[in-house]
Design an enzyme around this catalytic site. Structure first.
Site, PDB file in Angstrom:
ATOM      1  N   VAL B  18      18.442 -83.183   1.416  1.00 19.54           N
ATOM      2  CA  VAL B  18      17.153 -82.601   1.056  1.00 19.54           C
ATOM      3  C   VAL B  18      16.108 -82.850   2.142  1.00 19.54           C
ATOM      4  O   VAL B  18      15.993 -83.956   2.659  1.00 19.54           O
ATOM      5  CB  VAL B  18      16.687 -83.181  -0.314  1.00 19.54           C
ATOM      6  CG1 VAL B  18      15.204 -82.986  -0.527  1.00 19.54           C
ATOM      7  CG2 VAL B  18      17.481 -82.552  -1.445  1.00 19.54           C
ATOM      8  N   GLU B  19      15.374 -81.773   2.479  1.00 13.96           N
ATOM      9  CA  GLU B  19      14.298 -81.917   3.470  1.00 13.96           C
ATOM     10  C   GLU B  19      12.925 -82.050   2.825  1.00 13.96           C
ATOM     11  O   GLU B  19      11.989 -82.551   3.435  1.00 13.96           O
ATOM     12  CB  GLU B  19      14.269 -80.697   4.406  1.00 13.96           C
ATOM     13  CG  GLU B  19      15.443 -80.632   5.363  1.00 13.96           C
ATOM     14  CD  GLU B  19      15.419 -79.381   6.242  1.00 13.96           C
ATOM     15  OE1 GLU B  19      14.453 -78.591   6.126  1.00 13.96           O
ATOM     16  OE2 GLU B  19      16.377 -79.196   7.006  1.00 13.96           O
ATOM     17  N   ALA B  20      12.828 -81.529   1.591  1.00 14.48           N
ATOM     18  CA  ALA B  20      11.521 -81.549   0.924  1.00 14.48           C
ATOM     19  C   ALA B  20      11.678 -81.895  -0.554  1.00 14.48           C
ATOM     20  O   ALA B  20      12.616 -81.436  -1.211  1.00 14.48           O
ATOM     21  CB  ALA B  20      10.838 -80.197   1.058  1.00 14.48           C
TER      22      ALA B  20
END
Lengths: 299, 299
Positions: B18-20
């Site tokens: 996950v990046e955000a």
């Protein structure tokens, strides 16, 4: 099946087959506080020919007593026994279902509902007096609701506010088995002569939105009132004719109950709306206003 | 598919993919005016590891500016750009759909909606100031509405009254092409710390009831806001994780948008409710509160 315009030719068929005429009031008998042309003479004629008259209104703001006074003020003699308002229907629904008298009923709506509840031996709470209640959304504010409320009755309420919405929602959500009763779900009502206003359907939907529950509807087009009055007057459904100005309440109500139906164009429904392909509610007959019956009876 | 409890074992899988992280606020970051345990440290950890943070709230009472102030008052530094409130979503929906600036927007709801409309270059009417408007149901009373209103935005409104219901209904019914926009349809909201109150779903349903129209919803679980922020931040859906406390808004929103989902039990949803057979919304993961992520990241 498409509907027939009422005419001197077909009027006797309708007239002779019917023992009782059920009239909606707003748009049929009156508009706001003004009588529709020819109404007293038409009602007199029907009575003189032995027809039983019943007045069925979804407007729950008034009680039957208050409606009888309104008829009287307009020069028409109608007894309380001939009036079936959705305020009365709400009280009768509780009575017929043996709602315990020791439980209370929270009312979002007008004085008429509270009066009918009281006449039926019940204790109502809320109504107009909660129109003045204010809320303060600081973190410690809390609406404390009566745990003995066993039913919430919602009708048209021009003094709707967040306090009432919270109170009614709390009763339905937190009091085990609490009933949710709608007087009716009309989208709009002629609250003033100059425009339509949000009807009971607006306040009822608000409570549906906050509780995620669906109500029991006691007014038109639900057949509760019809079943009740058929029993009371010992009439047969096929010998009754429902006369109204709204397709989705009055005419549907008559059809749901197995009555004959007559639409009048003196209220909210226009002839193009009746004929519109999107309309799937067709009365047996339609005519301009109820005094056309007087004209045709003399023809 | 049933959901997994978040654990030291599976946390790296979620974290690394996950990046955000998209956070709901009420029940996740705070409850009313109180911060939930361990929130600042958890957000700091996520930022320090290069994760992008976004805060997505359905509560339309405040604007992004007002939310940024609330975060600040609770000791958390969050910029307006990281906040997506449904008040902002309403304004952005109009912008994205080229709503003409010469048309006006009637607001049933709070100051936050009016502020976001103004920031987007629009003219809002109504809102808190119409909370004091009274009606007089005599036969000549008439609510005159602005014919240049081209949209009605409805959000949670603790000062709902019959005047606003009539005004909004008139615009939707009588102004050709008038849009009906709901910030969200949450049944309830934590307006005070001590109890839940009717949410925007209550006011929106009221207008549905009077207009017989359905709104365009811009807040959760509609994906409008997600599409907007994906474009703004140039992120891929599968690299985002929606963190929330409500199954039917937050988790559904994340799933509708194709994100990973994490339910926290620090708000309205309990573990039995999650496990109840009647619940058909299963997040990918669930855990007690967001600070569990901090604990698992250190494990």
């Amino acid at each position: 099946m498409s509907s027939h315009p009422l005419s001197p030719h077909n009027f006797p068929d309708l007239f002779d087959s019917v023992e009782a005429f059920l009239f909606d009031c707003d748009g049929v008998i009156w508009k706001g506080d003004e009588l529709i042309d020819g109404v007293p003479q038409t009602l007199d004629m029907l009575r003189s020919k032995g027809k039983k008259l019943v007045f069925v209104t979804n407007n729950s703001l008034k009680s039957r007593r208050q409606y009888a006074k309104k008829f009287q003020s307009l020069g028409i003699s109608v007894s309380e026994d001939e009036i079936f308002s959705s305020s009365f229907a709400a009280a009768m629904y509780l009575k017929v279902n043996n709602f315990p008298v020791e439980k209370k009923i929270y009312v979002i709506g007008g004085e008429g509902i509270l009066e009918e509840l009281q006449l039926a031996g019940y204790t109502g709470l809320g109504g107009p007096e909660d129109g003045n209640k204010t809320i303060h959304l600081n973190q410690n504010f809390f609406v404390d609701h009566d745990k003995s409320v066993g039913a919430v009755v919602v009708g048209i309420d021009p003094y709707i506010n967040y306090y009432k919405l919270q109170y009614g929602t709390l009763c339905i959500r937190e009091n085990p088995g609490c009933l949710f009763i709608a007087t009716n779900r009309d989208a709009t009502g002629h609250m003033t002569a100059l425009q339509e206003w949000p009807g009971a359907g607006c306040m009822v939907a608000a409570i549906c939105g906050s509780t995620q529950k669906e109500p029991t509807v006691v007014g038109k087009p639900s057949t509760f009132m019809m079943d009740f009055l058929l029993q009371k007057f010992n009439l047969s459904r096929s010998k009754m004719c429902m006369v109204g100005d709204r397709l989705d309440t009055d005419i549907l109500f008559g059809q749901n109950a197995g009555c004959k139906t007559l639409l009048v164009l003196s209220g909210v429904t226009t002839q193009p709306a009746l004929r519109d392909p999107s309309n799937n509610i067709q009365p047996d007959y339609y005519t301009g206003k109820i005094s056309d019956m007087l004209k045709f009876s003399e023809a």
